[in-house]
Design an enzyme around this catalytic site. Structure first.
Site, PDB file in Angstrom:
ATOM      1  N   TYR A   1       0.818  -1.208   0.000  1.00  0.00           N
ATOM      2  CA  TYR A   1       0.000   0.000   0.000  1.00  0.00           C
ATOM      3  C   TYR A   1       0.852   1.257   0.000  1.00  0.00           C
ATOM      4  CZ  TYR A   1       0.824   1.049   4.986  1.00  0.00           C
ATOM      5  OH  TYR A   1       1.395   1.393   6.183  1.00  0.00           O
TER       6      TYR A   1
ATOM      7  N   LYS B   1       6.344  -1.933   1.937  1.00  0.00           N
ATOM      8  CA  LYS B   1       5.175  -1.309   2.578  1.00  0.00           C
ATOM      9  C   LYS B   1       3.988  -2.275   2.453  1.00  0.00           C
ATOM     10  CE  LYS B   1       3.179   3.319   3.176  1.00  0.00           C
ATOM     11  NZ  LYS B   1       3.258   3.383   4.623  1.00  0.00           N
TER      12      LYS B   1
ATOM     13  N   GLU C   1      12.751   2.295  13.731  1.00  0.00           N
ATOM     14  CA  GLU C   1      11.810   3.380  13.388  1.00  0.00           C
ATOM     15  C   GLU C   1      10.729   3.378  14.449  1.00  0.00           C
ATOM     16  OE1 GLU C   1       9.962   2.535   9.583  1.00  0.00           O
ATOM     17  OE2 GLU C   1       9.782   0.418  10.042  1.00  0.00           O
TER      18      GLU C   1
ATOM     19  N   LEU D   1      11.091   1.278   6.979  1.00  0.00           N
ATOM     20  CA  LEU D   1      10.433   1.720   5.750  1.00  0.00           C
ATOM     21  C   LEU D   1      11.155   2.968   5.240  1.00  0.00           C
ATOM     22  CD1 LEU D   1       7.813   1.155   4.000  1.00  0.00           C
ATOM     23  CD2 LEU D   1       7.011   3.281   5.012  1.00  0.00           C
TER      24      LEU D   1
HETATM   25  C1  LIG Z   1       6.454   1.756   9.668  1.00  0.00           C
HETATM   26  C2  LIG Z   1       6.485   3.101   9.011  1.00  0.00           C
HETATM   27  N1  LIG Z   1       7.652   3.773   8.953  1.00  0.00           N
HETATM   28  C3  LIG Z   1       7.732   4.991   8.393  1.00  0.00           C
HETATM   29  C4  LIG Z   1       6.620   5.625   7.845  1.00  0.00           C
HETATM   30  C5  LIG Z   1       6.739   6.995   7.231  1.00  0.00           C
HETATM   31  O1  LIG Z   1       6.636   6.940   5.845  1.00  0.00           O
HETATM   32  P1  LIG Z   1       6.170   8.203   4.991  1.00  0.00           P
HETATM   33  O2  LIG Z   1       7.031   9.349   5.401  1.00  0.00           O
HETATM   34  O3  LIG Z   1       6.418   7.781   3.588  1.00  0.00           O
HETATM   35  O4  LIG Z   1       4.723   8.433   5.308  1.00  0.00           O
HETATM   36  C6  LIG Z   1       5.390   4.955   7.863  1.00  0.00           C
HETATM   37  C7  LIG Z   1       4.204   5.576   7.266  1.00  0.00           C
HETATM   38  O5  LIG Z   1       3.153   5.035   7.203  1.00  0.00           O
HETATM   39  C8  LIG Z   1       5.312   3.659   8.459  1.00  0.00           C
HETATM   40  O6  LIG Z   1       4.154   2.982   8.498  1.00  0.00           O
END
Ligand SMILES: Cc1ncc(COP(=O)(O)O)c(C=O)c1O
Length: 294
Positions: free
Chosen positions: A35, A149, A181, A205
């Site tokens: 997603y 993702k 994270e 991610l």
């Molecule tokens: C586990 C995780 N890490 C980091 C992020 C941050 O990603 P982004 O800056 O692309 O929204 C998300 C966003 O949903 C996430 O689910």
């Protein structure tokens, strides 16, 4: 708040109540899909191509066929944005492997299922930006492909619930004593004026907001380092931030009940938050539906 009435399913925009997916969809049965979530400001999708690039990578790693070209994705995204009654949106979309008799191995010749919906975008309120938020910590017990993702989010859901139960904004994760994270965001710390974050590996991610923060730091000569950040580094940091498409950049001022720094959002955070808002407004002011770089 405005209601979502129109969603996208397999090539068509349909009323929400009419959007139906088979119970045999592998997204439902196995969580077998990927997603994205794109923030949309004044009907302009923010960093759309970067999100589409990450989607293409997630699909490739998950060995799910990408049903659309980049141009087709863009057209479907614009059509869904235009079908909503509100301007600022959080556009969610997922692709699953498709519908088939239940069997772990990939079925042959099935069509991926594509679903998109766009909700009103809720960014952190001004008071939260000014005062900062609390977070708790936990051991990162997720799988080793956090760079994909994936819609299989039970690990992240269970971890996020730990902070939700404490009334905290996030759960910050450590694997083998090192920062990875948070349950739904990336994490930065500031120590001695230097912004630090773990490098992009299979354990996190690759956040689109993380990249924006890195670009803004570089463009504005803010010292930045990618390195292994230990649990001790986080606990003794001057500042801790979380970043995501919906949270943008948010200061964590309390970690497991203890103050971070002096317990208020720090000066480097305030600068980065300002730079992020300026950059976002540049995209909105441009009013163009294309990527703008820092
Ligand atoms: C586990 C995780 N890490 C980091 C992020 C941050 O990603 P982004 O800056 O692309 O929204 C998300 C966003 O949903 C996430 O689910």
């Amino acid at each position: 708040m405005a209601e979502v009435t129109k969603v996208f399913l397999n090539g068509k925009i349909v009323p929400l109540a009419e959007a139906q997916v088979s119970v045999l969809d592998r997204g439902f049965i196995f969580g077998d899909g990927v997603y994205e979530l794109i923030p949309v400001y004044a009907r302009v999708p923010f960093r759309m191509d970067e999100h589409l690039k990450r989607l293409e990578r997630s699909l490739g790693e998950a060995k799910i066929r990408n049903p659309y070209s980049r141009a087709q994705w863009r057209a479907h995204i614009y059509a869904l944005i235009d079908a909503q009654a509100f301007d600022d949106q959080g556009l969610y979309f997922q692709v699953t492997r498709g519908v088939a008799k239940r069997d772990h191995a990939f079925p042959k010749n099935i069509e991926p299922t594509v679903f998109m919906m766009s909700n009103p975008l809720v960014n952190p309120p001004a008071a939260q930006v000014e005062q900062g938020s609390a977070a708790v910590t936990a051991v990162d017990n997720r799988w080793l492909r956090c760079d994909i993702k994936s819609i299989s989010l039970i690990g992240n859901v269970l971890l996020r619930q730990l902070s939700a139960e404490q009334g905290a904004a996030e759960t910050i994760l450590f694997r083998d004593g090192k920062l990875t994270e948070a349950s739904a965001s990336n994490v930065f710390i500031v120590k001695g004026g230097v912004i630090q974050s773990p490098p992009k590996t299979n354990l996190i991610l690759p956040g689109i907001t993380y990249d924006v923060v890195v670009e803004l730091a570089r463009a504005n000569d803010l010292p930045l380092e990618f390195k292994d950040v230990t649990e001790a580094d986080v606990r003794s940091a001057d500042e801790v931030w979380v970043t995501s498409s919906s949270k943008e950049v948010l200061a964590i001022v309390e970690l497991d009940g203890k103050r971070v720094g002096d317990g208020r959002p720090g000066p480097v955070f305030r600068r980065m938050h300002q730079l992020y808002q300026e950059f976002k407004h540049k995209v909105m002011r441009a009013g163009k539906r294309e990527a703008v770089s820092a």
